[in-house]
Structure formats: structure tokens, C-alpha cells
Design a protein around this motif. Structure first.
Motif, PDB file in Angstrom:
ATOM      1  N   GLU A 111       5.353  -5.874  15.667  1.00  0.00           N
ATOM      2  CA  GLU A 111       6.410  -3.830  15.960  1.00  0.00           C
ATOM      3  C   GLU A 111       6.438  -3.131  14.857  1.00  0.00           C
ATOM      4  O   GLU A 111       5.813  -2.117  14.869  1.00  0.00           O
ATOM      5  CB  GLU A 111       7.166  -3.691  16.982  1.00  0.00           C
ATOM      6  CG  GLU A 111       6.871  -4.362  18.839  1.00  0.00           C
ATOM      7  CD  GLU A 111       6.893  -5.521  18.874  1.00  0.00           C
ATOM      8  OE1 GLU A 111       6.933  -6.659  17.284  1.00  0.00           O
ATOM      9  OE2 GLU A 111       6.425  -6.534  19.751  1.00  0.00           O
ATOM     10  N   THR A 148       3.241  -2.933  12.707  1.00  0.00           N
ATOM     11  CA  THR A 148       2.093  -1.968  13.622  1.00  0.00           C
ATOM     12  C   THR A 148       2.872  -0.606  13.108  1.00  0.00           C
ATOM     13  O   THR A 148       1.703   0.615  12.748  1.00  0.00           O
ATOM     14  CB  THR A 148       1.965  -1.703  15.258  1.00  0.00           C
ATOM     15  OG1 THR A 148       1.187  -3.103  14.967  1.00  0.00           O
ATOM     16  CG2 THR A 148       1.601  -0.581  15.435  1.00  0.00           C
ATOM     17  N   ALA A 149       4.154   0.067  12.547  1.00  0.00           N
ATOM     18  CA  ALA A 149       4.461   0.975  12.930  1.00  0.00           C
ATOM     19  C   ALA A 149       3.947   1.486  11.434  1.00  0.00           C
ATOM     20  O   ALA A 149       3.957   2.712  10.703  1.00  0.00           O
ATOM     21  CB  ALA A 149       6.226   1.174  13.060  1.00  0.00           C
ATOM     22  N   ARG A 207      -1.845   4.645   7.112  1.00  0.00           N
ATOM     23  CA  ARG A 207      -3.023   4.897   7.287  1.00  0.00           C
ATOM     24  C   ARG A 207      -2.632   6.945   7.370  1.00  0.00           C
ATOM     25  O   ARG A 207      -3.771   7.433   6.830  1.00  0.00           O
ATOM     26  CB  ARG A 207      -3.261   5.427   8.927  1.00  0.00           C
ATOM     27  CG  ARG A 207      -4.131   3.657   8.215  1.00  0.00           C
ATOM     28  CD  ARG A 207      -4.387   3.349  10.356  1.00  0.00           C
ATOM     29  NE  ARG A 207      -4.852   1.889  10.199  1.00  0.00           N
ATOM     30  CZ  ARG A 207      -5.304   1.034  11.154  1.00  0.00           C
ATOM     31  NH1 ARG A 207      -4.934   1.552  12.497  1.00  0.00           N
ATOM     32  NH2 ARG A 207      -5.665  -0.133  11.108  1.00  0.00           N
ATOM     33  N   ALA A 208      -1.732   6.977   7.419  1.00  0.00           N
ATOM     34  CA  ALA A 208      -0.846   8.696   7.749  1.00  0.00           C
ATOM     35  C   ALA A 208      -0.991   9.533   6.306  1.00  0.00           C
ATOM     36  O   ALA A 208      -1.464  10.447   5.834  1.00  0.00           O
ATOM     37  CB  ALA A 208       0.382   9.495   8.667  1.00  0.00           C
ATOM     38  N   GLU A 260       2.011   0.207   9.632  1.00  0.00           N
ATOM     39  CA  GLU A 260       0.193   0.791   9.000  1.00  0.00           C
ATOM     40  C   GLU A 260       0.064   1.604   9.639  1.00  0.00           C
ATOM     41  O   GLU A 260      -0.562   2.276   8.976  1.00  0.00           O
ATOM     42  CB  GLU A 260      -0.771  -0.702  10.234  1.00  0.00           C
ATOM     43  CG  GLU A 260      -2.010  -0.786   9.806  1.00  0.00           C
ATOM     44  CD  GLU A 260      -2.176  -1.601  11.039  1.00  0.00           C
ATOM     45  OE1 GLU A 260      -2.968  -2.069  10.149  1.00  0.00           O
ATOM     46  OE2 GLU A 260      -1.840  -2.220  12.297  1.00  0.00           O
ATOM     47  N   ALA A 261       0.594   2.935  11.233  1.00  0.00           N
ATOM     48  CA  ALA A 261       0.796   3.853  11.462  1.00  0.00           C
ATOM     49  C   ALA A 261       1.562   4.888   9.564  1.00  0.00           C
ATOM     50  O   ALA A 261       0.305   5.481  10.028  1.00  0.00           O
ATOM     51  CB  ALA A 261       0.959   4.251  12.314  1.00  0.00           C
ATOM     52  N   GLU A 262       1.758   4.403   9.484  1.00  0.00           N
ATOM     53  CA  GLU A 262       2.981   5.086   7.808  1.00  0.00           C
ATOM     54  C   GLU A 262       1.481   5.275   6.410  1.00  0.00           C
ATOM     55  O   GLU A 262       1.379   6.089   6.426  1.00  0.00           O
ATOM     56  CB  GLU A 262       3.552   5.033   7.201  1.00  0.00           C
ATOM     57  CG  GLU A 262       5.168   4.865   8.915  1.00  0.00           C
ATOM     58  CD  GLU A 262       6.295   4.614   7.615  1.00  0.00           C
ATOM     59  OE1 GLU A 262       7.028   5.389   6.583  1.00  0.00           O
ATOM     60  OE2 GLU A 262       7.137   3.945   8.181  1.00  0.00           O
ATOM     61  N   GLU A 285      -3.822  -7.677   6.493  1.00  0.00           N
ATOM     62  CA  GLU A 285      -5.336  -6.701   7.761  1.00  0.00           C
ATOM     63  C   GLU A 285      -6.452  -8.277   7.667  1.00  0.00           C
ATOM     64  O   GLU A 285      -6.825  -8.062   8.958  1.00  0.00           O
ATOM     65  CB  GLU A 285      -5.230  -5.493   6.808  1.00  0.00           C
ATOM     66  CG  GLU A 285      -4.867  -4.708   7.163  1.00  0.00           C
ATOM     67  CD  GLU A 285      -5.800  -2.695   7.117  1.00  0.00           C
ATOM     68  OE1 GLU A 285      -5.552  -3.243   6.344  1.00  0.00           O
ATOM     69  OE2 GLU A 285      -4.754  -1.684   7.777  1.00  0.00           O
ATOM     70  N   TYR A 311       0.805  -6.572   2.162  1.00  0.00           N
ATOM     71  CA  TYR A 311      -0.354  -5.341   2.951  1.00  0.00           C
ATOM     72  C   TYR A 311      -1.727  -6.273   3.469  1.00  0.00           C
ATOM     73  O   TYR A 311      -2.950  -6.302   4.212  1.00  0.00           O
ATOM     74  CB  TYR A 311      -0.272  -4.005   3.044  1.00  0.00           C
ATOM     75  CG  TYR A 311      -1.219  -3.222   3.848  1.00  0.00           C
ATOM     76  CD1 TYR A 311      -0.235  -3.039   5.199  1.00  0.00           C
ATOM     77  CD2 TYR A 311      -2.192  -2.635   4.426  1.00  0.00           C
ATOM     78  CE1 TYR A 311      -0.613  -1.728   6.245  1.00  0.00           C
ATOM     79  CE2 TYR A 311      -2.546  -1.271   4.832  1.00  0.00           C
ATOM     80  CZ  TYR A 311      -1.233  -1.214   5.935  1.00  0.00           C
ATOM     81  OH  TYR A 311      -1.808  -0.989   7.116  1.00  0.00           O
TER      82      TYR A 311
END
Length: 269
Positions: free
Chosen positions: A221, A224-225, A231-232, A227-229, A55, A51
Motif C-alpha cells: 500500500e 503504491t502511494a 507518476r504524478a 508510485e502514484a506520487e 517495478e 524503485y
């Protein structure tokens, strides 16, 4: 230059490493409620390095996208069946350049003639960069003469510092922030016709026959999903969870104080 549907230039930054990351993620069970509340990462233990690397490659890819149109950029070119790829290969007026991207966020990096130190640890990045340049040289020279050597480079993303104790003879080591400036400052060694010939060689999927060349449909895609997890989860772990626990503690202490007051009133009266 028109790019066909099977063009190698369609590969995106970090595609190779994202493929590995997502395969590794398939082995990790989903997080439970407690995991989500505590902000535990959705990444499998073996996925963390992939990961971070992805990035870094994506960040360098974004910088390369700002190069003048005379530069052709290839990403994630597989060079063997042993899980190795070249992060970025460039063809432009300054020649052919291979880039090995390294993400060591917040760490001190020192460059010596034969090695690179991350903190006090010696890493073989200079040797790897030379190997990648040699592979591209062999690939191209069999079909197009190369008047100028391929330039190997190691690019660091967000190091705390990058210090040069001495300079390698043939490998450029540079902070990603200065990458485009270095590339556009290279002396002109390739004209338009020579560049086009080399681009055609690298762009042809048949040159990479037998290697794990993937179209990459849906990979970005899914990344990106993920990555959002990530960061959250980081936000939950660092900010929301401590705040919720603090507020919960304050509410609990308030309830205890109210109950103590009621008990004191009842028995004191």
C-alpha cells in the motif's frame, strides 16, 4: 495446496527491495511547493535504483501469475544477512528455477557465454544467477533429493534489444515477454509428488530462520502511494509544468501588449 499465515508463498514480488526502498525514503524530507510545481521526483537519490528494480520485479511477478497451476511461485526469498534475496523461485513440471530480474528499460543488452553487456558495460548477472541456483540447491538437497539441477535464469524487463552473441552453458537469459513461454516449454522432470516435497521445503519459514523474513503488512500500500506520487511528478515535469509556464508566458505577453496599447492611446491622443 493450503497456505498458512506464515507461508513463504505469501511474500509478494519485490517485497525485499520495497522494504529497502521505503526505509531509504524515510530519510528524505518532504518536497516543497516549488519542488511539486517543477515536478521534482519524490524519490531520494539512493532510492531510484530500488524503485526501478521493484517495478521490474513486479512486472515479472505479474507474468509468473499467468503460469499454469502446476507451477508454484515464490518471491523475494532472503538468502543471507547481507541484503541479498532471490527475486523469484519457481517449482513446476520443468524443475526448480531461480530468476534474477533486471530492469534496463530502453537499453541494448548483449549476451555472451561468460558475461552480459548492458550497452558496453559488463555486468556480473550470469555469475549472480549461478550463485542463487547454488544456494537453493544446497537448501533443498539437505532435505529432498534433486534429480535435476536447479535452472538459473536472468530476465530482462523492457530492454531496447536483447542480442545473443553466444549462449551461457547453464544460465538462461531471456526477455520477460518470452519468460512464460520458455518455462512452459521446459521438458517435464518433476512429477506432482516431487514438486510437493520441494514446495514444502521452500514454503517453511523455519528454513529461513535468522533471516529478515517480514510479513510485509502495509508495504505494498505504501509503495503504491509512492508510485502514484512518482507518476504524478513525472506528468507535472514533462507536461503540466511546461504547459503552465507557456500559458503563463502567453498571458504575460498579452498583458504587456494590452498595456502598450493603452499607453499608446493615452500618449498618442
Amino acid at each position: 495446496m493450503a497456505v498458512s499465515r506464515t507461508s513463504m508463498r505469501q511474500r509478494f514480488a519485490a517485497q525485499f527491495i520495497i522494504e529497502k526502498l521505503l526505509r531509504e525514503q524515510e530519510t528524505k524530507p518532504p518536497r516543497g511547493r516549488l519542488d511539486r510545481f517543477l515536478g521534482r521526483t519524490p524519490l531520494a537519490a539512493a532510492s531510484v535504483g530500488w524503485y526501478d528494480g521493484a517495478e521490474g520485479e513486479i512486472e515479472v511477478g505479474a507474468k509468473l501469475a499467468t503460469l499454469p497451476p502446476e507451477w508454484a511461485v515464490f518471491h523475494a526469498l532472503p538468502i543471507g544477512g547481507h541484503g541479498w534475496d532471490i527475486d523469484h523461485v519457481l517449482v513446476g513440471p520443468g524443475g526448480v528455477v531461480t530468476i534474477n530480474t533486471k530492469q534496463h528499460r530502453g537499453q541494448h543488452v548483449s549476451v555472451e557465454r561468460r558475461t552480459v553487456l548492458v550497452g558496453e558495460r559488463s555486468v556480473p548477472y550470469i555469475r549472480h544467477a549461478r550463485f542463487e541456483a547454488e544456494r537453493i540447491t544446497l537448501l533443498v538437497q539437505g532435505r529432498r533429493p534433486l534429480a535435476d539441477p536447479v535452472h538459473p535464469a536472468v530476465v530482462f524487463v523492457n530492454p531496447r534489444s536483447l542480442r545473443y552473441r553466444s549462449l551461457p552453458d547453464d544460465v538462461k537469459v531471456v526477455d520477460a515477454r518470452h519468460l512464460v513461454e520458455w518455462l512452459t516449454g521446459l521438458p517435464v522432470v518433476l512429477g506432482p509428488a516431487a514438486r510437493l516435497g520441494i514446495i514444502e521445503v521452500l514454503d517453511n519459514p523455519q528454513m529461513w530462520e535468522g533471516l529478515p523474513v517480514d510479513g510485509g503488512a502495509g508495504l505494498m500500500e505504501r509503495f503504491t502511494a509512492l508510485e502514484a506520487e512518482v507518476r504524478a511528478a513525472r506528468l507535472q515535469r514533462r507536461v503540466l509544468c511546461p504547459l503552465e509556464l507557456a500559458l503563463g508566458g502567453a498571458v504575460f505577453a498579452g498583458l504587456i501588449a494590452v498595456l502598450a496599447g493603452l499607453i499608446g492611446t493615452l500618449f498618442g491622443g
